[in-house]
Design an enzyme around this catalytic site. Sequence first.
Site, PDB file in Angstrom:
ATOM      1  N   ALA A 284       0.786  -1.239   0.000  1.00 60.09           N
ATOM      2  CA  ALA A 284       0.000   0.000   0.000  1.00 60.09           C
ATOM      3  C   ALA A 284       0.819   1.291   0.000  1.00 60.09           C
ATOM      4  O   ALA A 284       0.361   2.312  -0.495  1.00 60.09           O
ATOM      5  CB  ALA A 284      -0.947   0.006   1.193  1.00 60.09           C
ATOM      6  N   PRO A 286       3.042   4.480  -0.698  1.00 64.13           N
ATOM      7  CA  PRO A 286       2.644   5.482   0.303  1.00 64.13           C
ATOM      8  C   PRO A 286       1.135   5.748   0.392  1.00 64.13           C
ATOM      9  O   PRO A 286       0.707   6.677   1.054  1.00 64.13           O
ATOM     10  CB  PRO A 286       3.364   6.743  -0.189  1.00 64.13           C
ATOM     11  CG  PRO A 286       3.428   6.568  -1.680  1.00 64.13           C
ATOM     12  CD  PRO A 286       3.546   5.091  -1.933  1.00 64.13           C
ATOM     13  N   GLY A 288      -1.349   6.095  -2.196  1.00 59.72           N
ATOM     14  CA  GLY A 288      -2.121   6.801  -3.233  1.00 59.72           C
ATOM     15  C   GLY A 288      -3.290   5.957  -3.731  1.00 59.72           C
ATOM     16  O   GLY A 288      -4.443   6.428  -3.776  1.00 59.72           O
ATOM     17  N   LYS A 289      -3.000   4.708  -4.090  1.00 57.42           N
ATOM     18  CA  LYS A 289      -4.095   3.875  -4.617  1.00 57.42           C
ATOM     19  C   LYS A 289      -5.049   3.477  -3.503  1.00 57.42           C
ATOM     20  O   LYS A 289      -6.255   3.366  -3.730  1.00 57.42           O
ATOM     21  CB  LYS A 289      -3.540   2.647  -5.350  1.00 57.42           C
ATOM     22  CG  LYS A 289      -2.801   3.041  -6.615  1.00 57.42           C
ATOM     23  CD  LYS A 289      -2.419   1.852  -7.456  1.00 57.42           C
ATOM     24  CE  LYS A 289      -1.438   2.258  -8.537  1.00 57.42           C
ATOM     25  NZ  LYS A 289      -0.091   2.620  -8.024  1.00 57.42           N
ATOM     26  N   GLU A 308       1.579  -2.880   4.496  1.00 58.46           N
ATOM     27  CA  GLU A 308       2.858  -2.281   4.067  1.00 58.46           C
ATOM     28  C   GLU A 308       3.923  -2.709   5.086  1.00 58.46           C
ATOM     29  O   GLU A 308       3.700  -2.599   6.291  1.00 58.46           O
ATOM     30  CB  GLU A 308       2.708  -0.754   4.011  1.00 58.46           C
ATOM     31  CG  GLU A 308       3.986   0.048   3.870  1.00 58.46           C
ATOM     32  CD  GLU A 308       4.796  -0.247   2.599  1.00 58.46           C
ATOM     33  OE1 GLU A 308       4.213  -0.361   1.503  1.00 58.46           O
ATOM     34  OE2 GLU A 308       6.033  -0.394   2.732  1.00 58.46           O
ATOM     35  N   CYS A 405       4.695  -0.440 -12.081  1.00 56.66           N
ATOM     36  CA  CYS A 405       4.997   0.777 -12.831  1.00 56.66           C
ATOM     37  C   CYS A 405       6.265   0.537 -13.633  1.00 56.66           C
ATOM     38  O   CYS A 405       7.253   1.249 -13.492  1.00 56.66           O
ATOM     39  CB  CYS A 405       5.144   1.964 -11.884  1.00 56.66           C
ATOM     40  SG  CYS A 405       5.240   3.474 -12.839  1.00 56.66           S
TER      41      CYS A 405
HETATM   42  C1  LIG Z   1       4.860   0.347  -6.046  1.00 56.05           C
HETATM   43  S1  LIG Z   1       4.840   0.684  -4.370  1.00 56.05           S
HETATM   44  C2  LIG Z   1       3.119   0.773  -4.042  1.00 56.05           C
HETATM   45  C3  LIG Z   1       2.531   2.116  -4.374  1.00 56.05           C
HETATM   46  C4  LIG Z   1       1.163   2.294  -3.759  1.00 56.05           C
HETATM   47  N1  LIG Z   1       0.260   1.229  -4.131  1.00 56.05           N
HETATM   48  C5  LIG Z   1       0.547   3.614  -4.117  1.00 56.05           C
HETATM   49  O1  LIG Z   1      -0.205   3.687  -5.099  1.00 56.05           O
HETATM   50  O2  LIG Z   1       0.819   4.607  -3.431  1.00 56.05           O
HETATM   51  C6  LIG Z   1       5.241  -0.843  -3.664  1.00 56.05           C
HETATM   52  C7  LIG Z   1       5.169  -0.902  -2.162  1.00 56.05           C
HETATM   53  O3  LIG Z   1       5.399  -2.263  -1.764  1.00 56.05           O
HETATM   54  C8  LIG Z   1       6.087  -2.249  -0.564  1.00 56.05           C
HETATM   55  N2  LIG Z   1       6.733  -3.565  -0.342  1.00 56.05           N
HETATM   56  C9  LIG Z   1       8.042  -3.897  -0.436  1.00 56.05           C
HETATM   57  N3  LIG Z   1       8.213  -5.189  -0.095  1.00 56.05           N
HETATM   58  C10 LIG Z   1       6.996  -5.687   0.212  1.00 56.05           C
HETATM   59  C11 LIG Z   1       6.531  -6.944   0.679  1.00 56.05           C
HETATM   60  N4  LIG Z   1       7.389  -7.952   0.858  1.00 56.05           N
HETATM   61  N5  LIG Z   1       5.221  -7.089   0.936  1.00 56.05           N
HETATM   62  C12 LIG Z   1       4.358  -6.062   0.723  1.00 56.05           C
HETATM   63  N6  LIG Z   1       4.743  -4.839   0.300  1.00 56.05           N
HETATM   64  C13 LIG Z   1       6.042  -4.663   0.049  1.00 56.05           C
HETATM   65  C14 LIG Z   1       7.080  -1.117  -0.728  1.00 56.05           C
HETATM   66  O4  LIG Z   1       7.539  -0.698   0.544  1.00 56.05           O
HETATM   67  C15 LIG Z   1       6.229  -0.083  -1.444  1.00 56.05           C
HETATM   68  O5  LIG Z   1       5.637   0.767  -0.506  1.00 56.05           O
END
Ligand SMILES: C[S@@+](CC[C@H](N)C(=O)[O-])C[C@H]1O[C@@H](n2cnc3c(N)ncnc32)[C@H](O)[C@@H]1O
Length: 472
Positions: A284, A286, A288-289, A308, A405
């Site tokens: 989740a 930071p 946004g979604k 997260e 992304c």
């Molecule tokens: C692409 S970002 C997500 C962006 C978010 N959905 C948004 O729209 O703001 C991916 C997120 O996955 C988290 N992440 C990293 N390893 C992870 C894990 N093992 N399990 C779940 N989330 C993880 C990261 O810390 C990061 O915040």
Amino acid sequence: MDTRNSSWRPRRDQSDPSRLVAYDVLRAVHEDGAYANLILPQLLRKARLSGRDAAFATNLAYGTLRLQGRWDAIISRCTQGRELSDIDPELLDILRLGAHQLLELETPPHAALYEMVTLTRNELSQNRGGFVNAVLRRVDEKAGQWEEILHKSAATQAEFLAMWHSHPRWIVEEFERSLEANGRMASDVESILAANNTPPKVALVPRDVTKRQLRRALVSEGLEYAQPALMPNALLLESGDPHQLRMIQSGAAGVQDEGSQLIAALLAEAPLSGSDNLWLDMCAGPGGKTATLASYALERGARIHANEPHEHRLDLVANAVDPFADLVDLRLGTGESIGEEEPNAYDRVLVDAPCSGLGSLRRRPESRWNKHPEDILELTRLQTQLLTSAFKALRPGGILLYSTCTPALAETRGVVQAFLDGNPQASLIDPAPTVAQVALRPVDSHQGMMQLWPDTEQSDAMFIAMVSKMAS
Ligand SMILES: C[S@@+](CC[C@H](N)C(=O)[O-])C[C@H]1O[C@@H](n2cnc3c(N)ncnc32)[C@H](O)[C@@H]1O
């Protein structure tokens, strides 16, 4: 590292403050690994620059970083055999700034040369001004011919495109492979590279307000907006700082790329039979979604579990979903364990996986230079584990959306296809019909999966695959 010569004081002209700020940004990025978008506002404040001077410093710093590959290719042909690796990094940054002014900003040559020589003398040493002057003169002599010169000197089209559009070669090749696998022509890569060199407009999303209320708030702050390309509720800011709006500060509206808005809408609106009260956002931070999803969940009477693993990022999620705090439960933990812990629990699941971020190069001017092909393999392992766990957590008949992304094939179709091959209970759902309903215009999918691109959808290059779970 402070590279200025502390014993030496300029006896002649002062450096132009905007150019000095741009130089300091480049130095901070290259020497300390700073993010340009974080360091620039601090340096502008420190130099007390605003209005046109701040805009010029911003253009010069961001533009030079974006086109650094092009400037390096050109500068290396003007050093009379001296390798770029033999030029001091701080001197090379001044040459890059000079090339950007001469060839991109169309600064009159005498002004660009004078300013860069003065900057060199003031920031580095008196005697290096001559070298800067000589190299930049040669750069200027062939202004208007460089595209052809680089084209002729390149062994392949990909090598030329990498130089001219200033991308690492391996990224150009990743894009080409992905375009072909997504039903486009590899030669379309040029328009993707060009789009990555064009800063996107800031997209806004109304969440706990209507589009009309958001529009009124923009007008009352004197901020100009344009109509969206993809999402009917979005507004595009022409200029100005959206964070001055109270609606943005409170989370009632947000800053969010239209592709990300589409992903939230798709997951929320995809047809589903049976219960629809519990949704999971597995990655989740930071937030946004999560926040945009929450605006749909509110209408639907659903709850969201937002997971997260990083505490500071979970804090950002908490902040982003503040107007919807009653319907979002925050969970600190890794996604890999959720499937075992909560099997068949969720009606809708979003896996917005950690990825290489090759799809959002247009946002951060220096980011393309900090990515490495070897990171991708490691990421695909994590992406596969997250998708597998998320699928376990999905109830039979439920809908899962996997997004990244990046258009890199290994992280997108590669992960999803391997998952489908190993999970007979999973069936791919084509996102195109739901996109046609929620977006302003249809977007083509290819073999049941969808890749957005900055040239055609004017969004970040986000990948989308939707999967449903059949009853076993
Ligand atoms: C692409 S970002 C997500 C962006 C978010 N959905 C948004 O729209 O703001 C991916 C997120 O996955 C988290 N992440 C990293 N390893 C992870 C894990 N093992 N399990 C779940 N989330 C993880 C990261 O810390 C990061 O915040």
